[in-house]
Design a protein around this motif. Structure first.
Motif, PDB file in Angstrom:
ATOM      1  N   ALA A 197       0.842  -1.203   0.000  1.00  0.00           N
ATOM      2  CA  ALA A 197       0.000   0.000   0.000  1.00  0.00           C
ATOM      3  C   ALA A 197       0.874   1.248   0.000  1.00  0.00           C
ATOM      4  O   ALA A 197       0.586   2.235  -0.699  1.00  0.00           O
ATOM      5  N   ALA A 198       1.960   1.211   0.757  1.00  0.00           N
ATOM      6  CA  ALA A 198       2.875   2.352   0.813  1.00  0.00           C
ATOM      7  C   ALA A 198       3.482   2.610  -0.566  1.00  0.00           C
ATOM      8  O   ALA A 198       3.635   3.768  -0.982  1.00  0.00           O
ATOM      9  N   CYS A 199       3.799   1.537  -1.300  1.00  0.00           N
ATOM     10  CA  CYS A 199       4.364   1.689  -2.656  1.00  0.00           C
ATOM     11  C   CYS A 199       3.366   2.421  -3.564  1.00  0.00           C
ATOM     12  O   CYS A 199       3.747   3.320  -4.314  1.00  0.00           O
ATOM     13  N   LEU A 200       2.097   2.034  -3.472  1.00  0.00           N
ATOM     14  CA  LEU A 200       1.079   2.684  -4.311  1.00  0.00           C
ATOM     15  C   LEU A 200       0.904   4.145  -3.922  1.00  0.00           C
ATOM     16  O   LEU A 200       0.764   5.026  -4.783  1.00  0.00           O
ATOM     17  N   LEU A 201       0.937   4.397  -2.623  1.00  0.00           N
ATOM     18  CA  LEU A 201       0.732   5.755  -2.109  1.00  0.00           C
ATOM     19  C   LEU A 201       1.872   6.688  -2.534  1.00  0.00           C
ATOM     20  O   LEU A 201       1.642   7.815  -2.975  1.00  0.00           O
TER      21      LEU A 201
ATOM     22  N   VAL B 149       1.335  -4.536  -7.985  1.00  0.00           N
ATOM     23  CA  VAL B 149       1.782  -3.231  -7.482  1.00  0.00           C
ATOM     24  C   VAL B 149       3.142  -2.821  -8.054  1.00  0.00           C
ATOM     25  O   VAL B 149       3.305  -1.687  -8.529  1.00  0.00           O
ATOM     26  N   VAL B 150       4.108  -3.728  -8.019  1.00  0.00           N
ATOM     27  CA  VAL B 150       5.462  -3.347  -8.441  1.00  0.00           C
ATOM     28  C   VAL B 150       5.509  -2.971  -9.935  1.00  0.00           C
ATOM     29  O   VAL B 150       6.081  -1.932 -10.286  1.00  0.00           O
ATOM     30  N   PRO B 151       4.882  -3.751 -10.839  1.00  0.00           N
ATOM     31  CA  PRO B 151       4.849  -3.297 -12.241  1.00  0.00           C
ATOM     32  C   PRO B 151       4.145  -1.948 -12.425  1.00  0.00           C
ATOM     33  O   PRO B 151       4.587  -1.138 -13.239  1.00  0.00           O
ATOM     34  N   ILE B 152       3.070  -1.686 -11.659  1.00  0.00           N
ATOM     35  CA  ILE B 152       2.405  -0.384 -11.760  1.00  0.00           C
ATOM     36  C   ILE B 152       3.375   0.725 -11.348  1.00  0.00           C
ATOM     37  O   ILE B 152       3.487   1.752 -12.030  1.00  0.00           O
ATOM     38  N   CYS B 153       4.100   0.520 -10.250  1.00  0.00           N
ATOM     39  CA  CYS B 153       5.087   1.509  -9.810  1.00  0.00           C
ATOM     40  C   CYS B 153       6.139   1.721 -10.896  1.00  0.00           C
ATOM     41  O   CYS B 153       6.581   2.853 -11.139  1.00  0.00           O
ATOM     42  N   GLY B 154       6.549   0.642 -11.552  1.00  0.00           N
ATOM     43  CA  GLY B 154       7.532   0.730 -12.635  1.00  0.00           C
ATOM     44  C   GLY B 154       7.010   1.549 -13.799  1.00  0.00           C
ATOM     45  O   GLY B 154       7.726   2.400 -14.343  1.00  0.00           O
ATOM     46  N   LEU B 155       5.754   1.322 -14.172  1.00  0.00           N
ATOM     47  CA  LEU B 155       5.159   2.067 -15.297  1.00  0.00           C
ATOM     48  C   LEU B 155       5.002   3.545 -14.951  1.00  0.00           C
ATOM     49  O   LEU B 155       5.271   4.415 -15.791  1.00  0.00           O
ATOM     50  N   LEU B 156       4.570   3.830 -13.715  1.00  0.00           N
ATOM     51  CA  LEU B 156       4.429   5.228 -13.292  1.00  0.00           C
ATOM     52  C   LEU B 156       5.784   5.935 -13.359  1.00  0.00           C
ATOM     53  O   LEU B 156       5.887   7.072 -13.817  1.00  0.00           O
ATOM     54  N   THR B 157       6.828   5.231 -12.919  1.00  0.00           N
ATOM     55  CA  THR B 157       8.173   5.793 -12.972  1.00  0.00           C
ATOM     56  C   THR B 157       8.577   6.054 -14.420  1.00  0.00           C
ATOM     57  O   THR B 157       9.057   7.145 -14.762  1.00  0.00           O
TER      58      THR B 157
ATOM     59  N   MET C  10      10.834  -8.417 -14.318  1.00  0.00           N
ATOM     60  CA  MET C  10       9.421  -8.117 -14.118  1.00  0.00           C
ATOM     61  C   MET C  10       9.072  -6.709 -14.615  1.00  0.00           C
ATOM     62  O   MET C  10       8.115  -6.520 -15.367  1.00  0.00           O
ATOM     63  N   VAL C  11       9.858  -5.731 -14.211  1.00  0.00           N
ATOM     64  CA  VAL C  11       9.555  -4.343 -14.603  1.00  0.00           C
ATOM     65  C   VAL C  11       9.819  -4.133 -16.096  1.00  0.00           C
ATOM     66  O   VAL C  11       9.031  -3.488 -16.789  1.00  0.00           O
TER      67      VAL C  11
END
Lengths: 118, 103
Positions: free
Chosen positions: A12-16, A85-93, B86-87
């Protein structure tokens, strides 16, 4: 009690932390939900398969103390959340970096034009 | 080679091969991709560091199934290959789908 939520709270912290990228740096990842879903599905599927193999062959295991105990087959719920979550964080980055780089390029081009005009 | 190490190397090779011989998005030639992956690695150290810390591990790794090298902190180095694969795969697919969107 809260110990069991530790892994999920970390996700959740990663998404936030990455959420502002969607708006402040115009990542536009959540705003393209179909494309996001289509990009995530193969990744989640492949890495879940890897996770199942890793668990069954004893490569790694999960703390009962720091997870909810909710399992989908051999896979903790938290792991599936991680693979989303981690792939979403990667795409946002990736998209946020794209915004910053194109802004920088435009600014450089503007400076170049004004130098030529002067 | 330990199994987790072997799987990690295979995953990295497969993802890179998928780009070079199939998807051909060209992201490996962009600053956008490399800057992003550097930032992702930076945050992986924080998140993965928390998951794997030996004082209170959320994920425990079996000895003999990985190289046994943990860096930085207690992160098995294989995890960086896992994260990269993965990324990178997600960014490749996202990119590819975007191109179709624009057509």
């Amino acid at each position: 009690m809260t110990d069991h939520w530790q892994y999920l709270l970390l996700m959740a912290a990663c998404l936030l932390v990455t959420l502002p990228l969607e708006f402040a740096l115009r990542a536009r990842v959540y705003r393209r939900p179909l494309r996001l879903l289509a990009a995530l599905l193969p990744t989640v599927a492949l890495f879940t398969v890897w996770d199942v193999i890793g668990i069954l062959r004893g490569h790694w295991s999960y703390s009962r103390r720091f997870t909810t105990g909710i399992l989908l087959g051999p896979v903790p719920l938290e792991e599936l959340v991680f693979f989303v979550v981690v792939p979403i964080c990667g795409l946002l980055t990736y998209e946020a970096v794209g915004t910053v780089l194109s802004l920088a390029r435009r600014a450089a081009a503007r400076r170049e034009r004004s130098r030529i005009d002067a | 080679m330990p199994e987790y190490t072997l799987f990690t190397v295979a995953a990295v090779v497969l993802v890179v091969a998928a780009e070079l011989f199939w998807l051909r998005t060209g992201i490996f030639r962009t600053a956008q991709y490399w800057v992003s992956i550097a930032i992702v690695f930076g945050f992986q150290v924080l998140v993965d560091g928390w998951l794997t810390k030996l004082s209170a591990p959320i994920v425990a790794y079996a000895p003999g199934r990985y190289l046994g090298v943990r860096f930085p902190w207690d992160i098995p180095i294989e995890d960086f290959g896992f994260g990269f694969a993965m990324v990178t795969l997600t960014v490749l697919l996202w990119h590819r789908l975007g191109r179709q969107e624009e057509r």
